[in-house]
Design an enzyme around this catalytic site. Structure first.
Site, mmCIF file in Angstrom:
data_model
loop_
_atom_site.group_PDB
_atom_site.id
_atom_site.type_symbol
_atom_site.label_atom_id
_atom_site.label_comp_id
_atom_site.label_asym_id
_atom_site.label_seq_id
_atom_site.Cartn_x
_atom_site.Cartn_y
_atom_site.Cartn_z
ATOM 1 N N ASN A 192 0.855 -0.945 0.027
ATOM 2 C CA ASN A 192 0.134 0.002 -0.118
ATOM 3 C C ASN A 192 0.849 1.126 -0.060
ATOM 4 O OD1 ASN A 192 -1.881 1.787 0.520
ATOM 5 N ND2 ASN A 192 -2.467 1.418 2.634
ATOM 6 N N TRP A 193 1.046 2.043 -1.161
ATOM 7 C CA TRP A 193 2.030 3.032 -1.157
ATOM 8 C C TRP A 193 1.350 4.391 -0.670
ATOM 9 C CZ3 TRP A 193 4.628 2.807 -6.978
ATOM 10 C CH2 TRP A 193 5.136 1.645 -7.030
ATOM 11 N N LYS A 194 0.295 4.130 -0.412
ATOM 12 C CA LYS A 194 -0.802 5.405 0.216
ATOM 13 C C LYS A 194 -0.423 6.494 -0.947
ATOM 14 C CE LYS A 194 -0.558 3.480 4.645
ATOM 15 N NZ LYS A 194 -0.350 3.555 6.257
ATOM 16 N N SER A 251 3.014 -1.463 10.626
ATOM 17 C CA SER A 251 4.340 -1.592 10.768
ATOM 18 C C SER A 251 5.054 -3.147 10.396
ATOM 19 C CB SER A 251 4.745 -1.070 12.251
ATOM 20 O OG SER A 251 4.163 0.082 12.482
ATOM 21 N N GLU A 304 -5.683 -4.637 10.828
ATOM 22 C CA GLU A 304 -4.756 -3.687 10.773
ATOM 23 C C GLU A 304 -5.094 -2.724 12.177
ATOM 24 O OE1 GLU A 304 -2.773 -2.650 6.812
ATOM 25 O OE2 GLU A 304 -4.252 -1.149 7.273
ATOM 26 N N GLY A 319 2.699 -0.881 4.266
ATOM 27 C CA GLY A 319 2.686 0.609 3.846
ATOM 28 C C GLY A 319 3.890 0.833 3.927
ATOM 29 N N HIS A 328 -9.709 1.115 4.743
ATOM 30 C CA HIS A 328 -8.513 1.483 5.444
ATOM 31 C C HIS A 328 -8.708 2.447 6.618
ATOM 32 C CE1 HIS A 328 -4.492 2.737 6.219
ATOM 33 N NE2 HIS A 328 -4.050 1.676 5.530
ATOM 34 N N GLY A 369 2.162 2.617 11.076
ATOM 35 C CA GLY A 369 3.195 3.576 10.876
ATOM 36 C C GLY A 369 3.681 4.065 12.171
ATOM 37 N N GLU A 392 -7.169 4.893 7.603
ATOM 38 C CA GLU A 392 -6.910 6.374 7.333
ATOM 39 C C GLU A 392 -8.085 6.768 6.360
ATOM 40 O OE1 GLU A 392 -3.124 5.575 5.386
ATOM 41 O OE2 GLU A 392 -2.109 5.373 7.364
HETATM 42 P P1 PGA Z 1 2.476 0.765 7.528
HETATM 43 O O1 PGA Z 1 0.997 0.755 6.955
HETATM 44 O O2 PGA Z 1 3.136 -0.589 7.140
HETATM 45 O O3 PGA Z 1 3.117 1.945 7.176
HETATM 46 O O4 PGA Z 1 2.285 0.570 9.109
HETATM 47 C C1 PGA Z 1 0.341 -0.316 6.863
HETATM 48 C C2 PGA Z 1 -1.061 -0.005 6.478
HETATM 49 O O5 PGA Z 1 -1.590 1.393 6.691
HETATM 50 O O6 PGA Z 1 -1.814 -0.558 5.572
#
Ligand code: PGA
Length: 248
Positions: free
Chosen positions: A11-13, A210, A169, A231, A99, A175, A101
């Site tokens: 997931n490159w966001k 993470s 998640e 991520g 997600h 993050g 976010e």
């Molecule tokens: P992260 O994000 O690996 O940077 O913690 C994972 C995600 O949000 O899917």
């Protein structure tokens, strides 16, 4: 329980420009070519702006393309939005939905996410539905309830198990450089399976939050974990491939 093929999702966001994104995708295509056939599945979810060029880069490779979100409608007057049909048109096979976010920053409710799942599955996409508790919910001991509620209310009655993936998640782990213990991940993934009812036998349940090269081994060795959603660590080809290779 039958052993399922592991799935590693990047997931490159909101990261990646044309040059950096293409370089990253090309590196990963090369890595995958070194070990044919791949014994696990890899899905890259770049931002919408890079779907077309990266889709072209992935052509002929075993790596698959996915979107990070989609709208509930197929087309229409929805400025700034992207439909599931548009993702499928560009060669996407997967889409991440719900997600944390999106839930937190865009006010997405489980009800809305269920409607997105319907739209995406109708367009032929595999939906990766994310669920997870906040730190407050964890501290108050309501994780199991929160997860069970999110799973059932984020899926429509018409959900197709063959086009469904769940991802645990924990919001507090994303993050943060912190992950739950393997015992906790196993416990929550079992709750997810139980909440899925009969579908729990066949639907892959991932872990995300993470995930990094130094912690992916034990996570991916856990039988209750069918793969990972990555991520930050997916933005570096060495790191991401080091994670993916732990599937072997
Ligand atoms: P992260 O994000 O690996 O940077 O913690 C994972 C995600 O949000 O899917």
């Amino acid at each position: 329980m039958a052993k399922r093929r592991k799935l590693v999702v990047a997931n490159w966001k909101m990261n990646g420009r044309l040059t950096s994104g293409l370089n990253l995708a090309k590196d990963l295509v090369d890595r995958a070519a070194e070990q044919k056939p791949l014994s696990f599945d890899v899905v890259l979810c770049p931002p919408f702006t890079l779907l077309w060029p990266i889709g072209e880069t992935l052509m002929g490779s075993p790596l698959l393309l996915g979107g990070q979100d989609c709208h509930i409608a197929n087309h229409g007057a929805y400025t700034g939005n992207i439909s599931a049909g548009m993702l499928a048109d560009l060669g996407c096979r997967y889409v991440i939905l719900g997600h944390s976010e999106r839930r937190a920053q865009h006010g997405e409710t489980s009800d809305l996410i269920a409607r997105k799942v319907t739209a995406a599955q109708l367009a032929g996409l595999v939906t990766i539905v994310c669920v997870g508790e906040t730190m407050e919910q964890r501290a108050s001991g309501t994780t199991d309830l929160v997860i069970a509620e999110q799973v059932t209310s984020s899926l429509p009655d018409t959900v197709q198990a063959s086009q469904l993936v769940l991802a645990y998640e924990p919001v507090w782990a994303i993050g943060a450089g912190e992950t739950p213990s393997i015992d906790d991940i196993r416990h929550v993934n079992k709750i997810i399976r139980r909440s899925l009812g009969a579908m729990g036998e066949v639907v892959p349940v991932l872990y995300g939050g993470s995930v990094a090269p130094n912690n992916a081994g034990p996570i991916l060795e856990e039988p209750e974990v069918d793969g990972v959603l990555v991520g930050a660590a997916s933005l570096n080809s060495d790191g991401f491939w080091a994670i993916a290779e732990k599937c072997r």
